[in-house]
Structure formats: C-alpha cells, structure tokens
Design an enzyme around this catalytic site. Structure first.
Site, short mmCIF file in Angstrom:
data_model
loop_
_atom_site.label_atom_id
_atom_site.label_comp_id
_atom_site.label_asym_id
_atom_site.label_seq_id
_atom_site.Cartn_x
_atom_site.Cartn_y
_atom_site.Cartn_z
N CYS A 151 5.62 -8.47 0.33
CA CYS A 151 5.93 -8.20 -1.08
C CYS A 151 7.36 -8.59 -1.47
O CYS A 151 8.33 -8.05 -0.94
CB CYS A 151 5.71 -6.71 -1.35
SG CYS A 151 6.15 -6.27 -3.05
N1 LIG Z 1 7.28 -3.20 -11.00
C1 LIG Z 1 7.20 -3.01 -9.57
C2 LIG Z 1 6.61 -4.21 -8.96
C3 LIG Z 1 6.14 -3.94 -7.56
C4 LIG Z 1 4.83 -4.60 -7.25
O1 LIG Z 1 4.20 -5.22 -8.13
N2 LIG Z 1 4.42 -4.51 -5.97
C5 LIG Z 1 3.13 -5.00 -5.60
C6 LIG Z 1 3.11 -5.59 -4.21
S1 LIG Z 1 4.08 -7.07 -4.12
C7 LIG Z 1 2.20 -3.81 -5.59
O2 LIG Z 1 2.36 -2.92 -4.79
N3 LIG Z 1 1.24 -3.82 -6.49
C8 LIG Z 1 0.30 -2.77 -6.65
C9 LIG Z 1 0.33 -2.26 -8.06
O3 LIG Z 1 1.28 -2.59 -8.79
O4 LIG Z 1 -0.57 -1.54 -8.45
C10 LIG Z 1 8.60 -2.72 -9.08
O5 LIG Z 1 9.48 -2.59 -9.90
O6 LIG Z 1 8.85 -2.52 -7.90
#
Ligand SMILES: N[C@@H](CCC(=O)N[C@@H](CS)C(=O)NCC(=O)O)C(=O)O
Length: 307
Positions: free
Chosen positions: A61
């Site tokens: 990620c």
């Molecule tokens: N807006 C999040 C983005 C994080 C994200 O999109 N992570 C992904 C993996 S690369 C995730 O876990 N997605 C699952 C989801 O958002 O439901 C941040 O600020 O950290």
C-alpha cells in the site's frame, strides 16, 4: 510475547463476499473518520510517547508506505511498532496471515477488529495505514497525511530530528500536494481506467510527469536541496508505477522517458528508509519487468543547487 500467533483463514469470497463499504442510510459521517492527532504536548489526547502507538500497514500500500518511510527517516523504529496485513482480502477486509505475520499487539486476525473495538458497528473504510493506541485501546487515525506529519514533527527527542515537514516549507509542501496528490498520487488509478475521465486523468498525469522532469533537472529534491514530506508522498507512486498500473505502458511511456524524474526516483531508493520499506514483489503485476533501480545516477551533483 509468548502468545501463539493467530491468523485469519484464507481469503474466501464465496463464503465472505467481496470487500464492500455499506454506509447506513442517512449516515453523513466521513467513511475515513479516524483523524486523531499525536501531539508533543498531549493536548490532542494522544501524547507522543515511546512504545505507545502501533502502526498497522501493508507492504503493497502506497498510503501506508508514506508512513513507514517517515517512521524510518525519523529513526522511530524503536518508538512506534509496525505490522503488516496480508495483501489480499475478502468481505472481511484486511487480515493477518502467515504471509506477513500476525498482529503482535492485540492478536487480531482481522483489521476490522481494531475498528470494531474503537467504534462498535463501524461500517466505514477498513484501511491501512491505521494507527493504534495501546493505552486507550483504540484507533487514533486512519488518515495517512496526519499520521505522517505527526511522525515527522511531534516525537521530539525520540526522533533523530530529521524534520521532513519544516515549518517554513509547509505551505509549499501542501501546495505541491494539491497538484501532485490529484494528478499523480490519486490520479494514477483513474488514469488506468476507461472512458473520458481516464483520458483526462492520463493527460494530467503525463503533464505532471513532464513538468516534474523539468523541475528535477536542476533540483535534487522537489523543494530544492532538502528532502521533505513532498518527496515521500510522490516517491511511493513512482516506485509502483511501471510495474503496476503502467506495467503494459497503457497509461504513459515508462519512467525512463522522463530521465530526471527517473534518476530522482533511483536516488531516493538508495536511502535505507525508502529501500527498507519497499517490497517490490508485493505490488508487481505478474510478468512485469522490474526496472533497474540500481542504475547509476549522479543526483549528488545537484546538492545545494537551489531551484
Ligand atoms: N485515505 C486513506 C487512503 C488509504 C487507502 O486507500 N488504503 C487502501 C490500501 S492501499 C485501503 O486500505 N483501502 C481499503 C478501504 O479504503 O476501504 C488514507 O488517508 O490513508
């Protein structure tokens, strides 16, 4: 710890379905709603303390890697612990499996359990990075930007003082983020899609790469001779680009067509914080060829050259 590691059962979409967010009707709250902040003086309720916080990350990620890079750059490896979810999921969301190890803090097998412990019935995004507070037994934040900035600024004497988010450069870092966050860091996914929005995203991405290439001809880092949070945010996208969304070069020419940008990416990869937090295998598409990250570059010659 003598506890026997617990792991989730293998991904099984037939039994658990696909991962989905189901917002309750009428619920207006943000789907990423944990935005607590760590502060040096504790005024936020989450004081900076060694051994108190744990980071749930994922090797694959880019959002999580921005935080693990900050952790390393600031020398916080002994201050904030980290563990990694498996790179595949079903309807249960991210899980701990033998691939990348157990949850050493709570023994959860599903990351969902951390969210449930914080807010019973939680129905928003179960995402990495997630920052956990051992003391209150809850999530502090699942907002990568806030976590990264707090690691860079709030850990005072426990950090090595790297300071990648210096006060005087914050406006410029955030101004860059408004552009690169949209056109590049979030734009890559849209650019890999179909339809008019994807065409627009590809054009914005190509324009950004072209502009970055020109900018980096005379500057070692995005803001000149100093490595900052802006470089951390961009680099993780570059690391993944040619082996994931652009593996078949369907989005744009490969990074080697932007020689200064590509040399900049290789220069950063030589730093232990970038290399140690990168596992190319976790995001390389099957059959994609990894570019030569060790090819020589002479970015050091740019040190001290103001942009
Ligand atoms: N807006 C999040 C983005 C994080 C994200 O999109 N992570 C992904 C993996 S690369 C995730 O876990 N997605 C699952 C989801 O958002 O439901 C941040 O600020 O950290």
């Amino acid at each position: 710890m003598s506890r026997i590691p617990q792991f989730a059962s293998p991904v099984d979409t037939a039994a658990h379905g696909e991962y989905r967010i189901n917002r309750a009707p009428g619920d207006e709250r943000p789907l990423y709603r944990f935005t607590g902040r760590i502060t040096a003086d504790g005024s936020s309720g989450f004081p900076a303390e060694p051994g108190r916080y744990h980071l749930y990350a994922g090797w694959f990620c880019p959002w999580a890697q921005r935080v693990t890079i900050q952790r390393e750059l600031n020398g916080l490896q002994e201050v904030i612990s980290v563990s990694y979810v498996d790179g595949v999921r079903d309807g249960r969301g991210w899980a701990f499996r033998e691939t990348h190890g157990p949850d050493p803090v709570n023994g959860f097998t599903l990351l969902r359990e951390a969210y449930e412990a914080t807010e019973p019935g939680f129905d928003g995004h179960i995402s990495v990075p997630t920052l956990w507070d051992r003391k209150t037994g809850r999530i502090v934040s699942n907002d990568f930007a806030g976590i990264g900035v707090d690691l860079a600024t709030e850990f005072g004497g426990w950090s090595n003082g790297a300071n990648l988010y210096p006060e005087e450069l914050r406006p410029e870092i955030e101004e860059l983020d408004a552009w690169l966050g949209t056109a590049v860091n979030r734009g890559v996914s849209a650019a890999a899609g179909d339809g008019p929005a994807a065409v627009e995203a590809r054009a914005a991405l190509l324009a950004a790469f072209t502009e970055l290439d020109a900018r980096l001809e005379k500057r070692r880092y995005l803001l000149g001779d100093r490595l900052t949070e802006a470089d951390v945010r961009l680099w993780v996208t570059l690391a993944r680009y040619d082996v994931s969304v652009n593996a078949t070069r369907a989005v744009s020419p490969g990074l080697e067509e932007f020689p200064h940008l590509w040399a900049y990416a290789r220069d950063l990869h030589r730093l232990p914080a970038f290399a140690a937090t990168t596992d190319f295998a976790t995001f390389t598409a099957p059959g994609a060829t990894l570019p030569d990250w060790d090819a020589p570059q002479d970015r050091e010659a740019l040190a001290g050259v103001a942009g």
